[in-house]
Write a protein that holds these residues in place. Structure first.
Motif, PDB file in Angstrom:
ATOM      1  N   LEU A 289       0.771  -1.320  -0.090  1.00  0.00           N
ATOM      2  CA  LEU A 289       0.049   0.103  -0.158  1.00  0.00           C
ATOM      3  C   LEU A 289       0.955   1.220  -0.126  1.00  0.00           C
ATOM      4  O   LEU A 289       0.634   2.139  -0.602  1.00  0.00           O
ATOM      5  N   SER A 290       1.948   1.100   0.795  1.00  0.00           N
ATOM      6  CA  SER A 290       2.900   2.632   1.004  1.00  0.00           C
ATOM      7  C   SER A 290       3.666   2.613  -0.575  1.00  0.00           C
ATOM      8  O   SER A 290       3.616   3.808  -1.167  1.00  0.00           O
ATOM      9  N   GLY A 293       0.957   4.246  -2.652  1.00  0.00           N
ATOM     10  CA  GLY A 293       0.746   5.554  -2.206  1.00  0.00           C
ATOM     11  C   GLY A 293       1.832   6.362  -2.765  1.00  0.00           C
ATOM     12  O   GLY A 293       1.463   7.591  -3.372  1.00  0.00           O
ATOM     13  N   PHE A 297      -0.214   8.908  -5.495  1.00  0.00           N
ATOM     14  CA  PHE A 297      -0.601  10.162  -4.882  1.00  0.00           C
ATOM     15  C   PHE A 297      -0.076  11.224  -5.700  1.00  0.00           C
ATOM     16  O   PHE A 297       0.999  11.468  -6.101  1.00  0.00           O
ATOM     17  N   LEU A 302       1.881  13.967   0.600  1.00  0.00           N
ATOM     18  CA  LEU A 302       1.431  12.370   0.774  1.00  0.00           C
ATOM     19  C   LEU A 302       2.270  11.462   0.356  1.00  0.00           C
ATOM     20  O   LEU A 302       2.438  10.359   0.952  1.00  0.00           O
ATOM     21  N   ASN A 303       3.014  11.528  -0.915  1.00  0.00           N
ATOM     22  CA  ASN A 303       4.061  10.983  -1.139  1.00  0.00           C
ATOM     23  C   ASN A 303       5.164  10.929  -0.143  1.00  0.00           C
ATOM     24  O   ASN A 303       5.709   9.564   0.119  1.00  0.00           O
ATOM     25  N   ALA A 306       3.927   8.422   2.656  1.00  0.00           N
ATOM     26  CA  ALA A 306       4.147   7.210   2.214  1.00  0.00           C
ATOM     27  C   ALA A 306       5.413   6.732   2.196  1.00  0.00           C
ATOM     28  O   ALA A 306       5.628   5.359   2.467  1.00  0.00           O
ATOM     29  N   LYS A 367       8.131   7.911  -9.699  1.00  0.00           N
ATOM     30  CA  LYS A 367       7.013   7.368  -9.176  1.00  0.00           C
ATOM     31  C   LYS A 367       6.955   5.959 -10.097  1.00  0.00           C
ATOM     32  O   LYS A 367       6.674   4.925  -9.457  1.00  0.00           O
TER      33      LYS A 367
END
Length: 420
Positions: A289-290, A293, A297, A302-303, A306, A367
């Motif tokens: 999940l991280s 994220g 995101f 928020l990045n 995460a 990313k």
């Protein structure tokens, strides 16, 4: 007796702090070295590859010589080499005609020490008598995190207050720690990894066991899951939030290291109440999940959050895999620990490399690189599930064997055979 071995375990904690020093101090000086010694960035980058490459080589070769010369002497040599490398880092670049060669030699010396520590510390703690070895192993590995965070924080403050031009003073101060710990290891008791008369499994025997290959892949994925994000956290902080290099190091890698340490400390304190397999499964899901994220995101803050959560999620992976290996293969010996350390270091090198290659293919899009790295926590999750399945099969096998035979001691031997 346990109180005596507590001193040994404490010395092992400091041993991982020493490893954190040799791995994380010099990279803080890379840009200064580039400016001061006029070293091109391509050669500076080579120092990282050279450091981990030497450690990988030591991991492999230690299978042959550690048992012959003994854990105590090997541990003292590791600490002396770590201190010598830090000391020569302050001297060789000044006296050799080519400064880069001096730095490279210093890195080679402390890399041998760091590689030995990676192989030695975990089995020494595993051999010490304790009520819960999983707790001790998790607590042990948390000290690498505290060492990492401490090196970044103390060095950053030192450079800000005293000036980075005086880095040699700090290098000598860091070198005092391994020297002191080498003296401690000359005195503390060190328990044998195997009982008298027993011999550890050889390379051929390990390579024939399916469970060993599952554990080795888990170690590779544990190292890769950790470093694939940790190595790029500073870049996220700098580019995404537009803050300075020092602030980026504190907000990125240091936050990652602190939360990873908290995860290991938590299990080290409450591990006797927590099922290790469940904790690793939930951590693997949180890691996945991280990664999502970080990759998906669109808000930079928020990045970064995460990234920090990723540190929390990967905390149990490395020490948890060591603990599962010790339980599944109690006669694994030095060869098993050395090969697992080798696998972990391969992951530490391969994870960031995959992220960098994929990022470059997508126009330096970090990313996309992190999204590709999600394969590592996914594979680790599959490995934990496979180990759990093997454990259940072996448990039923032992139950059946005990119900038919009075010699219950042989169940351990037959279980190892069944794992093949």
């Amino acid at each position: 007796m346990k109180n005596q071995y507590n001193k040994t375990i404490t010395a092992c904690f400091v041993g991982y702090i020493v490893q954190a020093i040799v791995n994380n101090f010099t990279p803080l000086l890379f840009l200064f070295f580039q400016k001061c010694y006029h070293i091109p960035i391509s050669q500076i980058t080579l120092l990282v590859t050279f450091n981990f490459g030497i450690q990988l080589l030591v991991d492999f070769l230690s299978v042959r010589f550690v048992d012959k010369i003994g854990y105590r002497i090997s541990m003292i040599i590791a600490h002396v080499l770590a201190a010598a490398g830090l000391f020569f880092l302050t001297v060789l670049p000044e006296i050799l005609p080519v400064s880069f060669i001096g730095i490279l030699i210093a890195v080679m010396i402390y890399a041998v020490g760091g590689g030995l520590l990676e192989v030695l510390v975990s089995p020494v703690v595993e051999a010490c008598p304790s009520d819960n070895k999983e707790k001790a192993m998790s607590l042990l590995h948390s000290f690498y995190c505290w060492g990492h965070a401490g090196v970044v924080l103390i060095s950053t403050v030192f450079f800000y207050v005293v000036g980075i031009d005086n880095w040699k003073i700090l290098a000598i101060i860091w070198a005092v720690i391994p020297i002191g710990n080498a003296f401690v290891f000359s005195k503390v008791p060190i328990a044998p990894l195997l009982e008298d008369g027993d011999t550890g499994l050889g390379l051929k025997e390990l390579f024939r066991m399916k469970i060993f290959w599952i554990l080795l892949i888990m170690m590779i994925c544990a190292g890769a899951s950790e470093q694939a994000v940790s190595q790029w956290a500073s870049a996220f902080a700098e580019k995404g939030l537009g803050i300075s290099k020092a602030a980026g190091d504190l907000a990125g890698p240091m936050a990652f290291a602190v939360l990873m340490g908290i995860s290991r400390l938590f299990y080290g304190k409450y591990g006797d109440r927590i099922n290790l397999e469940h904790f690793m499964i939930y951590s693997s899901f949180l890691c996945i999940l991280s990664y999502l994220g970080i990759s998906l995101f669109s808000i930079p803050l928020l990045n970064l959050i995460a990234c920090a959560v990723c540190g929390l999620s990967v905390g149990i992976m490395w020490p948890g895999t060591f603990s599962k290996a010790s339980a599944a293969l109690p006669k694994g010996g030095t060869a098993m620990f050395a090969l697992l350390a080798l696998g972990g270091d391969i992951g530490c090198s391969g994870g960031p490399t995959l992220v960098g290659m994929v990022s470059g293919a997508f126009g330096d899009n970090l990313k996309m690189g992190i999204l590709a790295g999600i394969i590592f926590p996914v594979l680790l999750l599959i490995g934990v599930i496979l180990c759990r399945r093997q454990k259940k099969i072996t448990k039923y096998f032992c139950f059946f064997y005990r119900s038919c035979h009075t010699d219950k001691h042989n169940c351990t031997i037959l279980s190892s055979v069944f794992y093949r």
